[in-house]
Design a protein around this motif. Structure first.
Motif, PDB file in Angstrom:
ATOM      1  N   ASP A 212     -11.783 -16.751   7.909  1.00  5.52           N
ATOM      2  CA  ASP A 212     -12.590 -18.237   8.450  1.00  5.52           C
ATOM      3  C   ASP A 212     -11.756 -19.110   9.941  1.00  5.52           C
ATOM      4  OD1 ASP A 212     -13.977 -16.898   5.375  1.00  5.52           O
ATOM      5  OD2 ASP A 212     -12.532 -19.038   4.698  1.00  5.52           O
ATOM      6  N   SER A 215     -15.695 -24.896  11.321  1.00  8.11           N
ATOM      7  CA  SER A 215     -17.488 -24.495  12.074  1.00  8.11           C
ATOM      8  C   SER A 215     -17.284 -25.621  13.544  1.00  8.11           C
ATOM      9  CB  SER A 215     -18.669 -25.283  11.244  1.00  8.11           C
ATOM     10  OG  SER A 215     -19.619 -25.949  11.788  1.00  8.11           O
ATOM     11  N   GLU A 234     -20.256 -25.194   4.369  1.00 11.82           N
ATOM     12  CA  GLU A 234     -21.103 -25.008   4.998  1.00 11.82           C
ATOM     13  C   GLU A 234     -20.210 -25.559   6.728  1.00 11.82           C
ATOM     14  OE1 GLU A 234     -23.627 -24.864   3.641  1.00 11.82           O
ATOM     15  OE2 GLU A 234     -22.710 -25.259   1.545  1.00 11.82           O
ATOM     16  N   ARG A 236     -17.576 -23.952   7.748  1.00 10.27           N
ATOM     17  CA  ARG A 236     -16.407 -23.341   7.668  1.00 10.27           C
ATOM     18  C   ARG A 236     -17.220 -21.880   7.538  1.00 10.27           C
ATOM     19  NH1 ARG A 236     -14.085 -23.424   3.230  1.00 10.27           N
ATOM     20  NH2 ARG A 236     -14.900 -21.662   1.692  1.00 10.27           N
ATOM     21  N   ASN A 237     -16.932 -20.942   8.713  1.00  5.56           N
ATOM     22  CA  ASN A 237     -17.428 -19.833   9.041  1.00  5.56           C
ATOM     23  C   ASN A 237     -16.883 -18.639   8.572  1.00  5.56           C
ATOM     24  OD1 ASN A 237     -19.854 -21.102  10.177  1.00  5.56           O
ATOM     25  ND2 ASN A 237     -19.447 -21.423  11.946  1.00  5.56           N
ATOM     26  N   THR A 238     -17.414 -17.184   8.439  1.00  2.00           N
ATOM     27  CA  THR A 238     -16.683 -15.570   8.118  1.00  2.00           C
ATOM     28  C   THR A 238     -17.072 -15.450   9.207  1.00  2.00           C
ATOM     29  OG1 THR A 238     -15.728 -16.696   5.782  1.00  2.00           O
ATOM     30  CG2 THR A 238     -15.830 -14.384   6.372  1.00  2.00           C
ATOM     31  N   VAL A 239     -16.117 -14.634   9.710  1.00  2.00           N
ATOM     32  CA  VAL A 239     -16.182 -13.908  10.869  1.00  2.00           C
ATOM     33  C   VAL A 239     -15.141 -13.037  11.035  1.00  2.00           C
ATOM     34  CG1 VAL A 239     -17.188 -15.783  12.081  1.00  2.00           C
ATOM     35  CG2 VAL A 239     -14.639 -14.720  12.533  1.00  2.00           C
TER      36      VAL A 239
END
Length: 254
Positions: A212, A215, A234, A236-239
């Motif tokens: 994670d 953003s 909204e 927090r991005n999972t990459v």
């Protein structure tokens, strides 16, 4: 690289969400990618814009999951028709393979649908995803997939992790022989992937190395969420973690 050019074993497939995940996986040395959307739901079919962009940018083969929704693998007739249409469209686009799975309500492989999906895929590689792990009899389910002319099955040995499922994975590798490929998965990481391979004899292994990241949005509205109760989701991005992919591949080949 084509799928007929065999990398040194084990072949490593990375499960990714979207284009950035594909690019990270191939930069880290993956042999193949499973391209998905919404990994938070276990992966659903990505958009065709995503697939077309992947075809432009990929330097390794990728297989596209065809799964119309999260949840179980017992699909309505309308859902199944959409899956057939997706498989045919992906074959026309020229992807390397598709990843599908349909079960009957009694926990067996839906052989009619799986056979039809494999036929619709034509020359594409066809993988049965972890719907297999929800079957009531894995030995019979593997034979059913062979009858359906499916080329590969993704499985953790019907347990949460490959380490827990190691005995069944080894049995499936022996049962499969050269009739179908067993693609092992389930919590694989640098500290366990070599052990799993040693105990199972797997020639292909699959994992998602995710992290994670916050953003980059500077403005944040704390009063609105796009779904569920985790409002921070909204922002927090999972990459795909490129360094973790590389480390796990290295561990698998030691």
């Amino acid at each position: 690289m084509t799928e007929t050019e065999r990398p040194r074993l084990p072949l490593i497939e990375i499960c990714v969400e979207g284009i950035d995940g594909l690019l990270a996986a191939q930069a880290a040395g993956a042999d193949r990618v499973e391209l998905c959307a919404s990994l938070i739901e276990g992966g659903i079919t990505p958009s065709f814009g995503t697939v077309r962009t992947a075809l432009e940018l990929a330097t390794i083969p990728f297989h596209v999951i065809v799964r119309p929704r999260g949840g179980d693998f017992l699909y309505s007739e309308a859902e199944y028709r959409s899956m057939l249409a997706d498989v045919r469209a992906l074959a026309e686009l020229g992807v390397a393979g598709v990843v599908v799975g349909c079960l009957a309500a009694d926990g067996t492989i839906d052989e009619q649908r799986m056979s039809e999906l494999a036929q619709a895929a034509a020359s594409l590689n066809v993988t049965c995803h972890r719907a297999f792990d929800m079957t009531r009899d894995p030995t019979e389910a593997l034979e059913a997939l062979i009858r359906c002319k499916v080329g590969r099955v993704l499985t953790s040995g019907q347990r949460d992790t490959a380490l827990e499922g190691v005995d069944l994975l080894a049995d499936l590798v022996r049962q499969a022989g050269d009739r179908i490929i067993i693609l092992g998965c389930g919590g694989l990481a640098p500290e366990n992937i070599a052990e799993v391979r040693r105990k199972t004899g797997l020639g292909e292994m699959h994992f998602a190395a995710l992290k994670d990241v916050p953003s980059a949005m500077r403005y944040r509205n704390p009063k609105v969420g796009m779904g569920g109760t985790d409002l921070d989701r909204e922002y927090r991005n999972t990459v795909t973690d490129e360094a973790m992919v590389a480390a796990t591949i290295a561990a698998a080949r030691t």
